[in-house]
Design a protein around this motif. Sequence first.
Motif, PDB file in Angstrom:
ATOM      1  N   GLN A  46       6.950  13.390  -5.975  1.00 54.54           N
ATOM      2  CA  GLN A  46       8.013  13.491  -4.983  1.00 54.54           C
ATOM      3  C   GLN A  46       7.812  12.435  -3.905  1.00 54.54           C
ATOM      4  OE1 GLN A  46       7.779  17.538  -3.456  1.00 54.54           O
ATOM      5  NE2 GLN A  46       9.349  18.217  -4.885  1.00 54.54           N
ATOM      6  N   ALA A  47       8.913  12.135  -3.180  1.00 56.73           N
ATOM      7  CA  ALA A  47       8.862  11.209  -2.052  1.00 56.73           C
ATOM      8  C   ALA A  47      10.053  11.474  -1.153  1.00 56.73           C
ATOM      9  CB  ALA A  47       8.887   9.769  -2.530  1.00 56.73           C
ATOM     10  N   TYR A  48       9.895  11.263   0.153  1.00 54.96           N
ATOM     11  CA  TYR A  48      11.041  11.257   1.049  1.00 54.96           C
ATOM     12  C   TYR A  48      11.828   9.984   0.791  1.00 54.96           C
ATOM     13  CZ  TYR A  48       9.501  14.993   4.210  1.00 54.96           C
ATOM     14  OH  TYR A  48       9.143  16.184   4.755  1.00 54.96           O
ATOM     15  N   ALA A  49      13.151  10.078   0.854  1.00 55.24           N
ATOM     16  CA  ALA A  49      13.968   8.880   0.697  1.00 55.24           C
ATOM     17  C   ALA A  49      15.325   9.107   1.345  1.00 55.24           C
ATOM     18  CB  ALA A  49      14.146   8.539  -0.778  1.00 55.24           C
ATOM     19  N   THR A  50      15.822   8.063   1.988  1.00 53.12           N
ATOM     20  CA  THR A  50      17.176   8.075   2.543  1.00 53.12           C
ATOM     21  C   THR A  50      17.829   6.750   2.194  1.00 53.12           C
ATOM     22  OG1 THR A  50      16.411   7.174   4.654  1.00 53.12           O
ATOM     23  CG2 THR A  50      16.574   9.573   4.502  1.00 53.12           C
ATOM     24  N   GLY A  51      19.145   6.730   2.152  1.00 49.61           N
ATOM     25  CA  GLY A  51      19.905   5.498   1.976  1.00 49.61           C
ATOM     26  C   GLY A  51      19.467   4.644   0.811  1.00 49.61           C
ATOM     27  N   ALA A  52      19.065   3.420   1.111  1.00 48.21           N
ATOM     28  CA  ALA A  52      18.693   2.449   0.083  1.00 48.21           C
ATOM     29  C   ALA A  52      17.502   2.913  -0.749  1.00 48.21           C
ATOM     30  CB  ALA A  52      18.396   1.099   0.728  1.00 48.21           C
ATOM     31  N   LYS A  53      16.603   3.673  -0.133  1.00 47.21           N
ATOM     32  CA  LYS A  53      15.435   4.144  -0.882  1.00 47.21           C
ATOM     33  C   LYS A  53      15.831   5.165  -1.942  1.00 47.21           C
ATOM     34  CE  LYS A  53      11.847   3.073   2.407  1.00 47.21           C
ATOM     35  NZ  LYS A  53      10.766   3.563   3.237  1.00 47.21           N
ATOM     36  N   VAL A  54      16.877   5.948  -1.679  1.00 51.29           N
ATOM     37  CA  VAL A  54      17.373   6.884  -2.698  1.00 51.29           C
ATOM     38  C   VAL A  54      17.835   6.086  -3.917  1.00 51.29           C
ATOM     39  CG1 VAL A  54      19.168   8.573  -3.258  1.00 51.29           C
ATOM     40  CG2 VAL A  54      17.994   8.688  -1.047  1.00 51.29           C
ATOM     41  N   ARG A  55      18.568   5.019  -3.663  1.00 54.08           N
ATOM     42  CA  ARG A  55      19.042   4.172  -4.771  1.00 54.08           C
ATOM     43  C   ARG A  55      17.867   3.495  -5.476  1.00 54.08           C
ATOM     44  NH1 ARG A  55      22.670   3.543  -0.748  1.00 54.08           N
ATOM     45  NH2 ARG A  55      21.826   1.569   0.013  1.00 54.08           N
ATOM     46  N   ALA A  90       0.845  -1.196   0.000  1.00 54.23           N
ATOM     47  CA  ALA A  90       0.000   0.000   0.000  1.00 54.23           C
ATOM     48  C   ALA A  90       0.879   1.244   0.000  1.00 54.23           C
ATOM     49  CB  ALA A  90      -0.920   0.006   1.223  1.00 54.23           C
ATOM     50  N   ALA A  91       0.301   2.322  -0.472  1.00 55.66           N
ATOM     51  CA  ALA A  91       0.989   3.615  -0.472  1.00 55.66           C
ATOM     52  C   ALA A  91      -0.027   4.697  -0.154  1.00 55.66           C
ATOM     53  CB  ALA A  91       1.637   3.884  -1.830  1.00 55.66           C
ATOM     54  N   THR A  92       0.470   5.795   0.373  1.00 53.85           N
ATOM     55  CA  THR A  92      -0.378   6.964   0.597  1.00 53.85           C
ATOM     56  C   THR A  92       0.236   8.146  -0.139  1.00 53.85           C
ATOM     57  OG1 THR A  92       0.756   7.530   2.669  1.00 53.85           O
ATOM     58  CG2 THR A  92      -1.232   6.174   2.834  1.00 53.85           C
ATOM     59  N   ILE A  93      -0.625   8.974  -0.674  1.00 55.17           N
ATOM     60  CA  ILE A  93      -0.205  10.128  -1.466  1.00 55.17           C
ATOM     61  C   ILE A  93      -0.912  11.366  -0.942  1.00 55.17           C
ATOM     62  CG2 ILE A  93      -0.113  11.136  -3.786  1.00 55.17           C
ATOM     63  CD1 ILE A  93       1.223   8.506  -3.968  1.00 55.17           C
ATOM     64  N   SER A  94      -0.144  12.419  -0.728  1.00 54.13           N
ATOM     65  CA  SER A  94      -0.757  13.722  -0.457  1.00 54.13           C
ATOM     66  C   SER A  94      -0.518  14.594  -1.684  1.00 54.13           C
ATOM     67  CB  SER A  94      -0.160  14.375   0.798  1.00 54.13           C
ATOM     68  OG  SER A  94       1.187  14.731   0.589  1.00 54.13           O
ATOM     69  N   PHE A  95      -1.362  15.559  -1.877  1.00 54.52           N
ATOM     70  CA  PHE A  95      -1.225  16.455  -3.021  1.00 54.52           C
ATOM     71  C   PHE A  95      -0.967  17.868  -2.516  1.00 54.52           C
ATOM     72  CE2 PHE A  95      -3.564  12.852  -4.626  1.00 54.52           C
ATOM     73  CZ  PHE A  95      -2.950  12.621  -5.841  1.00 54.52           C
ATOM     74  N   ILE A  96      -0.018  18.524  -3.140  1.00 54.39           N
ATOM     75  CA  ILE A  96       0.374  19.880  -2.761  1.00 54.39           C
ATOM     76  C   ILE A  96       0.268  20.745  -4.006  1.00 54.39           C
ATOM     77  CG2 ILE A  96       2.179  21.322  -1.735  1.00 54.39           C
ATOM     78  CD1 ILE A  96       3.469  18.516  -0.852  1.00 54.39           C
ATOM     79  N   ASN A  97      -0.512  21.800  -3.931  1.00 51.38           N
ATOM     80  CA  ASN A  97      -0.663  22.701  -5.069  1.00 51.38           C
ATOM     81  C   ASN A  97       0.290  23.879  -4.948  1.00 51.38           C
ATOM     82  OD1 ASN A  97      -2.788  21.373  -6.499  1.00 51.38           O
ATOM     83  ND2 ASN A  97      -4.160  22.012  -4.857  1.00 51.38           N
ATOM     84  N   THR A 151       3.734   9.807   0.711  1.00 50.97           N
ATOM     85  CA  THR A 151       3.995   9.959   2.142  1.00 50.97           C
ATOM     86  C   THR A 151       4.426   8.641   2.772  1.00 50.97           C
ATOM     87  OG1 THR A 151       1.596   9.763   2.442  1.00 50.97           O
ATOM     88  CG2 THR A 151       2.519  11.975   2.507  1.00 50.97           C
ATOM     89  N   LEU A 152       3.853   7.527   2.337  1.00 52.84           N
ATOM     90  CA  LEU A 152       4.229   6.196   2.826  1.00 52.84           C
ATOM     91  C   LEU A 152       4.099   5.196   1.690  1.00 52.84           C
ATOM     92  CD1 LEU A 152       2.224   6.040   6.195  1.00 52.84           C
ATOM     93  CD2 LEU A 152       4.673   6.447   5.939  1.00 52.84           C
ATOM     94  N   LEU A 153       4.961   4.197   1.700  1.00 55.81           N
ATOM     95  CA  LEU A 153       4.855   3.095   0.747  1.00 55.81           C
ATOM     96  C   LEU A 153       5.427   1.865   1.420  1.00 55.81           C
ATOM     97  CD1 LEU A 153       5.523   3.140  -3.020  1.00 55.81           C
ATOM     98  CD2 LEU A 153       6.259   1.225  -1.634  1.00 55.81           C
ATOM     99  N   GLY A 154       4.628   0.813   1.486  1.00 59.00           N
ATOM    100  CA  GLY A 154       5.080  -0.406   2.138  1.00 59.00           C
ATOM    101  C   GLY A 154       4.573  -1.650   1.452  1.00 59.00           C
ATOM    102  N   GLY A 155       5.321  -2.707   1.582  1.00 58.24           N
ATOM    103  CA  GLY A 155       4.979  -3.986   0.986  1.00 58.24           C
ATOM    104  C   GLY A 155       6.259  -4.677   0.560  1.00 58.24           C
ATOM    105  N   ARG A 156       6.135  -5.916   0.166  1.00 57.73           N
ATOM    106  CA  ARG A 156       7.319  -6.674  -0.240  1.00 57.73           C
ATOM    107  C   ARG A 156       7.357  -6.789  -1.763  1.00 57.73           C
ATOM    108  NH1 ARG A 156      11.489  -9.517   0.640  1.00 57.73           N
ATOM    109  NH2 ARG A 156      11.767 -11.728   0.206  1.00 57.73           N
ATOM    110  N   LEU A 157       8.434  -6.276  -2.347  1.00 60.38           N
ATOM    111  CA  LEU A 157       8.672  -6.349  -3.793  1.00 60.38           C
ATOM    112  C   LEU A 157       7.538  -5.724  -4.603  1.00 60.38           C
ATOM    113  CD1 LEU A 157      10.075 -10.002  -3.900  1.00 60.38           C
ATOM    114  CD2 LEU A 157      11.391  -7.862  -3.842  1.00 60.38           C
ATOM    115  N   VAL A 158       7.061  -4.576  -4.151  1.00 62.15           N
ATOM    116  CA  VAL A 158       5.968  -3.909  -4.866  1.00 62.15           C
ATOM    117  C   VAL A 158       6.455  -2.788  -5.778  1.00 62.15           C
ATOM    118  CG1 VAL A 158       4.204  -4.502  -3.162  1.00 62.15           C
ATOM    119  CG2 VAL A 158       5.450  -2.348  -2.929  1.00 62.15           C
ATOM    120  N   VAL A 159       7.700  -2.385  -5.642  1.00 64.93           N
ATOM    121  CA  VAL A 159       8.216  -1.303  -6.468  1.00 64.93           C
ATOM    122  C   VAL A 159       8.976  -1.897  -7.649  1.00 64.93           C
ATOM    123  CG1 VAL A 159       9.742   0.705  -6.570  1.00 64.93           C
ATOM    124  CG2 VAL A 159       8.376   0.289  -4.518  1.00 64.93           C
TER     125      VAL A 159
END
Length: 142
Positions: free
Chosen positions: A115-124, A69-76, A86-94
């Motif tokens: 856009q998405a927040y990302a650090t470390g492995a998520k940036v890659r 599952a993932a959650t998305i916010s919208f910013i105008n 804002t959030l994305l979770g699950g196994r092998l979903v990307v």
Amino acid sequence: MGLTVRPVDVNYVAQTWPLVKSFLEPALHSLESSGDDECYNIDQVQSFISSGSWLLLVFIDESGIIHGAATISFINYPKQRVAFITLLGGRLVVNTNTIDQIKDVCRMYGATYLQAYATGAKVRLWGKYGMKPNATVMSMQL
């Protein structure tokens, strides 16, 4: 296994929430290193989704089983409508297919930018699918 990304209409969030909460909680806890876990908790995430402030996406297989599952916010902004993951979770979903589907859903909701927040492995990980770092978020408790 091919996954389909589907938005969940706000009228069906109550029925879907028990099926996706276990995917979103670990994603929320992964924000701890950035300090964003202090901005909201899992119950508030449910409230954002239930109120329609955030969009809930599910990753389902051919049998209708939810794998993430993932959650998305919208910013105008004046020149862009940003879909912010804002959030994305699950196994092998990307993967390329699901990222393309996320982009299509976001366009359906009027987004012109992702856009998405990302650090470390998520940036890659996000980098594999065309996202580029564009800022470093700095923060401190006041």
